[in-house]
Design a protein around this motif. Sequence first.
Motif, PDB file in Angstrom:
ATOM      1  N   LEU A  17       0.847  -1.189   0.000  1.00 50.87           N
ATOM      2  CA  LEU A  17       0.000   0.000   0.000  1.00 50.87           C
ATOM      3  C   LEU A  17       0.886   1.244   0.000  1.00 50.87           C
ATOM      4  O   LEU A  17       0.658   2.185  -0.758  1.00 50.87           O
ATOM      5  CB  LEU A  17      -0.910  -0.005   1.226  1.00 50.87           C
ATOM      6  CG  LEU A  17      -1.760   1.244   1.451  1.00 50.87           C
ATOM      7  CD1 LEU A  17      -2.718   1.465   0.292  1.00 50.87           C
ATOM      8  CD2 LEU A  17      -2.514   1.156   2.778  1.00 50.87           C
ATOM      9  N   LEU A  18       1.920   1.230   0.857  1.00 50.40           N
ATOM     10  CA  LEU A  18       2.904   2.310   0.905  1.00 50.40           C
ATOM     11  C   LEU A  18       4.265   1.741   0.551  1.00 50.40           C
ATOM     12  O   LEU A  18       4.688   0.725   1.117  1.00 50.40           O
ATOM     13  CB  LEU A  18       2.963   2.916   2.309  1.00 50.40           C
ATOM     14  CG  LEU A  18       4.049   3.975   2.544  1.00 50.40           C
ATOM     15  CD1 LEU A  18       3.705   5.268   1.813  1.00 50.40           C
ATOM     16  CD2 LEU A  18       4.243   4.234   4.037  1.00 50.40           C
ATOM     17  N   ALA A  19       4.939   2.382  -0.388  1.00 51.92           N
ATOM     18  CA  ALA A  19       6.291   1.972  -0.759  1.00 51.92           C
ATOM     19  C   ALA A  19       7.179   3.210  -0.783  1.00 51.92           C
ATOM     20  O   ALA A  19       6.899   4.171  -1.500  1.00 51.92           O
ATOM     21  CB  ALA A  19       6.295   1.289  -2.124  1.00 51.92           C
ATOM     22  N   VAL A  20       8.219   3.185   0.022  1.00 52.50           N
ATOM     23  CA  VAL A  20       9.181   4.278   0.094  1.00 52.50           C
ATOM     24  C   VAL A  20      10.492   3.762  -0.480  1.00 52.50           C
ATOM     25  O   VAL A  20      11.020   2.747  -0.012  1.00 52.50           O
ATOM     26  CB  VAL A  20       9.380   4.750   1.550  1.00 52.50           C
ATOM     27  CG1 VAL A  20      10.437   5.837   1.634  1.00 52.50           C
ATOM     28  CG2 VAL A  20       8.051   5.247   2.133  1.00 52.50           C
ATOM     29  N   HIS A  21      11.009   4.455  -1.486  1.00 51.67           N
ATOM     30  CA  HIS A  21      12.198   3.984  -2.190  1.00 51.67           C
ATOM     31  C   HIS A  21      13.349   4.983  -2.040  1.00 51.67           C
ATOM     32  O   HIS A  21      13.252   6.127  -2.493  1.00 51.67           O
ATOM     33  CB  HIS A  21      11.901   3.799  -3.681  1.00 51.67           C
ATOM     34  CG  HIS A  21      10.857   2.772  -3.970  1.00 51.67           C
ATOM     35  ND1 HIS A  21      11.037   1.436  -3.718  1.00 51.67           N
ATOM     36  CD2 HIS A  21       9.606   2.890  -4.491  1.00 51.67           C
ATOM     37  CE1 HIS A  21       9.949   0.764  -4.075  1.00 51.67           C
ATOM     38  NE2 HIS A  21       9.064   1.632  -4.532  1.00 51.67           N
ATOM     39  N   ALA A  22      14.437   4.540  -1.389  1.00 52.97           N
ATOM     40  CA  ALA A  22      15.694   5.289  -1.311  1.00 52.97           C
ATOM     41  C   ALA A  22      15.473   6.759  -0.944  1.00 52.97           C
ATOM     42  O   ALA A  22      16.019   7.660  -1.576  1.00 52.97           O
ATOM     43  CB  ALA A  22      16.447   5.179  -2.632  1.00 52.97           C
TER      44      ALA A  22
ATOM     45  N   ALA B  99      15.637  13.267  -2.397  1.00 52.66           N
ATOM     46  CA  ALA B  99      15.856  12.138  -3.302  1.00 52.66           C
ATOM     47  C   ALA B  99      14.919  11.013  -2.915  1.00 52.66           C
ATOM     48  O   ALA B  99      14.448  10.933  -1.776  1.00 52.66           O
ATOM     49  CB  ALA B  99      17.308  11.660  -3.246  1.00 52.66           C
ATOM     50  N   GLY B 100      14.630  10.138  -3.886  1.00 51.06           N
ATOM     51  CA  GLY B 100      13.765   8.995  -3.624  1.00 51.06           C
ATOM     52  C   GLY B 100      12.309   9.268  -3.961  1.00 51.06           C
ATOM     53  O   GLY B 100      11.946  10.372  -4.392  1.00 51.06           O
ATOM     54  N   ARG B 101      11.487   8.250  -3.726  1.00 51.08           N
ATOM     55  CA  ARG B 101      10.061   8.348  -4.067  1.00 51.08           C
ATOM     56  C   ARG B 101       9.208   7.741  -2.969  1.00 51.08           C
ATOM     57  O   ARG B 101       9.623   6.830  -2.254  1.00 51.08           O
ATOM     58  CB  ARG B 101       9.765   7.620  -5.379  1.00 51.08           C
ATOM     59  CG  ARG B 101      10.392   8.242  -6.611  1.00 51.08           C
ATOM     60  CD  ARG B 101       9.752   7.673  -7.878  1.00 51.08           C
ATOM     61  NE  ARG B 101       9.846   6.221  -7.927  1.00 51.08           N
ATOM     62  CZ  ARG B 101       9.042   5.448  -8.670  1.00 51.08           C
ATOM     63  NH1 ARG B 101       8.074   5.987  -9.389  1.00 51.08           N
ATOM     64  NH2 ARG B 101       9.215   4.135  -8.685  1.00 51.08           N
ATOM     65  N   VAL B 102       7.976   8.250  -2.878  1.00 54.31           N
ATOM     66  CA  VAL B 102       6.956   7.690  -1.997  1.00 54.31           C
ATOM     67  C   VAL B 102       5.764   7.324  -2.860  1.00 54.31           C
ATOM     68  O   VAL B 102       5.220   8.182  -3.573  1.00 54.31           O
ATOM     69  CB  VAL B 102       6.520   8.701  -0.906  1.00 54.31           C
ATOM     70  CG1 VAL B 102       5.455   8.071  -0.011  1.00 54.31           C
ATOM     71  CG2 VAL B 102       7.714   9.166  -0.086  1.00 54.31           C
ATOM     72  N   LEU B 103       5.358   6.065  -2.817  1.00 54.49           N
ATOM     73  CA  LEU B 103       4.239   5.591  -3.617  1.00 54.49           C
ATOM     74  C   LEU B 103       3.117   5.110  -2.708  1.00 54.49           C
ATOM     75  O   LEU B 103       3.360   4.408  -1.720  1.00 54.49           O
ATOM     76  CB  LEU B 103       4.662   4.432  -4.531  1.00 54.49           C
ATOM     77  CG  LEU B 103       5.829   4.684  -5.495  1.00 54.49           C
ATOM     78  CD1 LEU B 103       6.121   3.420  -6.305  1.00 54.49           C
ATOM     79  CD2 LEU B 103       5.527   5.851  -6.417  1.00 54.49           C
ATOM     80  N   LEU B 104       1.901   5.483  -3.031  1.00 54.98           N
ATOM     81  CA  LEU B 104       0.703   5.003  -2.348  1.00 54.98           C
ATOM     82  C   LEU B 104      -0.127   4.263  -3.376  1.00 54.98           C
ATOM     83  O   LEU B 104      -0.627   4.877  -4.330  1.00 54.98           O
ATOM     84  CB  LEU B 104      -0.094   6.167  -1.754  1.00 54.98           C
ATOM     85  CG  LEU B 104      -1.360   5.777  -0.992  1.00 54.98           C
ATOM     86  CD1 LEU B 104      -0.999   5.108   0.337  1.00 54.98           C
ATOM     87  CD2 LEU B 104      -2.245   7.000  -0.749  1.00 54.98           C
TER      88      LEU B 104
ATOM     89  N   ASP C  32       2.513   7.984  -7.303  1.00 54.28           N
ATOM     90  CA  ASP C  32       3.594   8.781  -6.747  1.00 54.28           C
ATOM     91  C   ASP C  32       3.016   9.944  -5.935  1.00 54.28           C
ATOM     92  O   ASP C  32       2.328  10.810  -6.478  1.00 54.28           O
ATOM     93  CB  ASP C  32       4.484   9.314  -7.872  1.00 54.28           C
ATOM     94  CG  ASP C  32       5.820   9.843  -7.358  1.00 54.28           C
ATOM     95  OD1 ASP C  32       5.867  10.335  -6.220  1.00 54.28           O
ATOM     96  OD2 ASP C  32       6.819   9.739  -8.096  1.00 54.28           O
ATOM     97  N   ILE C  33       3.285   9.946  -4.629  1.00 56.27           N
ATOM     98  CA  ILE C  33       2.804  11.025  -3.756  1.00 56.27           C
ATOM     99  C   ILE C  33       3.987  11.768  -3.124  1.00 56.27           C
ATOM    100  O   ILE C  33       3.811  12.455  -2.112  1.00 56.27           O
ATOM    101  CB  ILE C  33       1.860  10.494  -2.662  1.00 56.27           C
ATOM    102  CG1 ILE C  33       2.578   9.484  -1.764  1.00 56.27           C
ATOM    103  CG2 ILE C  33       0.600   9.902  -3.271  1.00 56.27           C
ATOM    104  CD1 ILE C  33       1.809   9.143  -0.485  1.00 56.27           C
ATOM    105  N   THR C  34       5.162  11.649  -3.715  1.00 57.48           N
ATOM    106  CA  THR C  34       6.364  12.267  -3.167  1.00 57.48           C
ATOM    107  C   THR C  34       6.177  13.774  -3.018  1.00 57.48           C
ATOM    108  O   THR C  34       5.878  14.476  -3.980  1.00 57.48           O
ATOM    109  CB  THR C  34       7.570  12.008  -4.080  1.00 57.48           C
ATOM    110  OG1 THR C  34       7.655  10.610  -4.371  1.00 57.48           O
ATOM    111  CG2 THR C  34       8.862  12.471  -3.424  1.00 57.48           C
ATOM    112  N   GLY C  35       6.326  14.274  -1.794  1.00 54.03           N
ATOM    113  CA  GLY C  35       6.236  15.707  -1.547  1.00 54.03           C
ATOM    114  C   GLY C  35       4.843  16.293  -1.675  1.00 54.03           C
ATOM    115  O   GLY C  35       4.684  17.520  -1.687  1.00 54.03           O
ATOM    116  N   LEU C  36       3.826  15.444  -1.732  1.00 51.21           N
ATOM    117  CA  LEU C  36       2.460  15.943  -1.856  1.00 51.21           C
ATOM    118  C   LEU C  36       2.070  16.734  -0.621  1.00 51.21           C
ATOM    119  O   LEU C  36       2.391  16.353   0.507  1.00 51.21           O
ATOM    120  CB  LEU C  36       1.499  14.758  -2.036  1.00 51.21           C
ATOM    121  CG  LEU C  36       0.129  15.032  -2.644  1.00 51.21           C
ATOM    122  CD1 LEU C  36       0.257  15.506  -4.078  1.00 51.21           C
ATOM    123  CD2 LEU C  36      -0.734  13.763  -2.579  1.00 51.21           C
TER     124      LEU C  36
END
Length: 244
Positions: A5-10, A60-65, A69-73
């Motif tokens: 559901l939540l994936a945080v990458h690097a 740097a990196g990404r946050v996925l829901l 992509d919700i990085t910095g939302l």
Amino acid sequence: MAEALLAVHALEAGYNPSLPIVRGVSIEVREGEIVSVLGPNGAGKSTLLKAIAGLVRITAGRVLLDERDITGLDTHRLVRARVAYVPQTENVFARLSVEDNLALGALHNQDRFDTLRQRVVALFPDLERLRSLAAGKLSGGQRQMVALGRAMMADPRLLMLDEPSAGLSPRLTRQLLTQLTRVRDSGMTIVMVEQNARAALSISDRAYVLVDGREEIQGDAESLLGDPALGALYLGAAPGTRSR
């Protein structure tokens, strides 16, 4: 294996772009899990949650829901994406009543207010008795109930908690953790930062341990409960990175 559901990458994040506090962290939280983020003081645990919640700059990196992509939302957009964040401090509107705190949590769900409120009160019956009192006049445990209840009024799929047991007695901590399992069983996924590692692991499915802003250990909660490396981390030693 279920999709995350939540994936945080690097992920790299912090208050000074040249001095990141979170340094390349990757975590996954699957639907229906309780996942704890543990580690000694200063490990970057709270900063990680704040970065996911859009409160700390990500460099740097990404946050996925759900693979989106919700990085910095912005935080208010995260609420609409059904992500709720409960900070460690200042997590209630102290001058407002318990009922008004709950109402603010349902700002985007006014048409479902009664249904959501019934679910919250079923999980936290004391909120009905306390409904007319100012949240700032409540005990620490009661304020945590209000904070959780207000977050749940947004009907999140993902609930992020920063040190929910901070300042609570051992008895109240046990009660809170029992309530969190009920919240999870009501259909929410939980990721929480917690200093009380043993208590957190007792209700978690999996956990990540951070040291100096990086993952040091990860694994299922039952295995980590008996892992001497976890105790070594809290005593200040730093074993090599391990995973299960």
